[in-house]
Scaffold this motif. Structure first.
Motif, mmCIF file in Angstrom:
data_model
loop_
_atom_site.group_PDB
_atom_site.id
_atom_site.type_symbol
_atom_site.label_atom_id
_atom_site.label_comp_id
_atom_site.label_asym_id
_atom_site.label_seq_id
_atom_site.Cartn_x
_atom_site.Cartn_y
_atom_site.Cartn_z
ATOM 1 N N UNK A 1 0.837 -1.211 0.000
ATOM 2 C CA UNK A 1 0.000 0.000 0.000
ATOM 3 C C UNK A 1 0.865 1.251 0.000
ATOM 4 N N UNK A 2 1.912 1.259 0.811
ATOM 5 C CA UNK A 2 2.761 2.446 0.938
ATOM 6 C C UNK A 2 3.539 2.714 -0.349
ATOM 7 N N UNK A 3 4.030 1.644 -0.992
ATOM 8 C CA UNK A 3 4.894 1.807 -2.163
ATOM 9 C C UNK A 3 4.213 1.361 -3.465
ATOM 10 N N UNK A 4 2.913 1.446 -3.532
ATOM 11 C CA UNK A 4 2.149 0.921 -4.656
ATOM 12 C C UNK A 4 2.614 1.537 -5.988
ATOM 13 N N UNK A 5 2.933 2.823 -5.989
ATOM 14 C CA UNK A 5 3.310 3.498 -7.242
ATOM 15 C C UNK A 5 4.626 2.989 -7.800
ATOM 16 N N UNK A 6 5.451 2.339 -6.957
ATOM 17 C CA UNK A 6 6.744 1.831 -7.431
ATOM 18 C C UNK A 6 6.690 0.342 -7.740
ATOM 19 N N UNK A 7 5.476 -0.240 -7.734
ATOM 20 C CA UNK A 7 5.336 -1.677 -7.952
ATOM 21 C C UNK A 7 5.854 -2.084 -9.322
ATOM 22 N N UNK A 8 5.543 -1.299 -10.328
ATOM 23 C CA UNK A 8 5.890 -1.676 -11.709
ATOM 24 C C UNK A 8 6.863 -0.667 -12.303
#
Length: 386
Positions: A379-386
């Motif tokens: 949840x915290x780092x969702x934008x860096x998942x891909x």
């Protein structure tokens, strides 16, 4: 570059399953081994721990060579050492010798991780998810099926026979792979030292790789804690032996068979959403386990869901990391899988301690806590998942 046809793809899938099974034959056999050497449950858990640590070292020092050396040359030396290690385990006269042999079994059994990036490399963009899924199906079915086989073999013939049978299977498999597997000669011309140094570069510069590695490590730590202690739960709460423990692998295979479907979904849906769904499934499975210390049906249901959740998460993680750095797929897979199996080794160790001090409730709280941490990280780092 050779074309990936279905024969080669399924050969890699079956081979991955047969080799990776070497890592997990010991888990349903731990009670039998503890009786043979007259040691405690926590002491015998070091057999499983040593195997997983060996696997992590094999991933770190062998698999990167897939970007530099012909796959056939790697297979030649790896399988020779693998067969010797399996025979040494079968002939072990002390727990120490079995632990040492188990390390080399794990070290050499990292070879299936050459097949996963190989499948990605030989596939086009549209077929990559399916190819990864099929190889991973074989790998995971091998993990789960190994527990079934070793449980029955151990109970009927003794734990040593399982290691001797595995050595014979590896000899036959090596001959088949050398005859049928396409030979790939990578283009990397740098030294082995430079090859290994580049691992840090990819880890440092790829946030999606770091997050995938952490997610995989946390998930596999929980699963390893479960499988390591299940044999003790079956003995204490149900009075069943190693064959019953191994039989749980039958139900886990249902989750593993979803690999191809998950691979296809990765080509169609947002990967961050698939990860969230996977984490929810894993969390639910640990709640089921927590409530099922005295319920075989509950344990079976939990096994199906925990392997389904891990399967979906694992394939999605690999699809993410293989979509980048096409010339370094073996190295990024090394980083990911080293983290994955270090997590498994720690899960084995902490799972044994949780069982020794708090029994099944301690094991399930450990697994649930690891999954909650994974959910928070995602949840915290969702934008860096891909």
């Amino acid at each position: 570059m050779p074309k990936l046809n279905n024969y080669v793809l399924y050969l890699m899938s079956v081979s991955a399953g047969l080799v990776v099974a070497n890592l997990y034959y010991n888990q349903p056999l731990l009670h039998l081994i503890s009786v043979t050497f007259k040691v405690s449950e926590s002491a015998v858990s070091y057999v499983a721990l040593s195997t997983q640590l060996g696997y992590a070292f094999g991933l770190l020092f062998v698999i990167p060579l897939g970007d530099k050396i012909s796959n056939h040359k790697i297979l030649k030396f790896d399988f020779a050492l693998m067969v010797l290690a399996l025979l040494a385990a079968g002939f072990s006269t002390s727990l120490f010798l079995l632990i040492l042999s188990s390390f080399f079994i794990g070290f050499t059994s990292a070879i299936p991780q050459l097949f996963v990036p190989m499948a990605a490399q030989l596939s086009d963009d549209k077929g990559r998810g399916r190819a990864i899924g099929i190889v991973m199906s074989g790998l995971l079915i091998g993990i789960l099926g190994s527990r079934i086989i070793s449980g029955f073999v151990g109970e009927l013939y003794g734990w040593r026979v399982m290691y001797f049978a595995a050595a014979l299977m590896m000899i036959a498999l090596y001959i088949l792979l050398i005859l049928k597997l396409p030979k790939i000669s990578p283009d990397y011309k740098g030294s082995y030292g430079n090859l290994m140094s580049s691992l840090w570069y990819y880890f440092k510069t790829e946030p999606s790789l770091r997050l995938a590695t952490l997610r995989g490590a946390l998930a596999f730590a929980g699963l390893s804690a479960f499988w390591t202690t299940l044999v003790f739960l079956m003995e204490d709460n149900f009075g069943y032996g190693s064959s019953a423990t191994g039989a749980f692998g039958v139900f886990a295979i249902f989750g593993a068979l979803a690999a191809t479907v998950v691979g296809k979904l990765n080509n169609r849906f947002d990967k961050a959403k698939i990860i969230i769904v996977s984490v929810i499934i894993l969390m639910g499975s640990w709640v089921i386990f927590m409530l099922s210390g005295n319920s075989i049906i509950g344990l079976i249901l939990g096994v199906v869901f925990v392997d389904l959740g891990l399967q979906a998460l694992h394939i999605t993680n690999q699809n993410i990391i293989f979509s980048k750095n096409r010339d370094a797929r073996n190295r990024v897979n090394t980083i990911y899988m080293v983290g994955f199996f270090i997590g498994g080794a720690l899960g084995t160790a902490f799972g044994a301690l949780a069982w020794e001090h708090y029994k099944w409730m301690g094991v399930t709280l450990l697994g649930l806590s690891l999954t909650v941490v994974m959910a928070v990280v995602q949840v915290v780092f969702r934008k860096k998942t891909i």
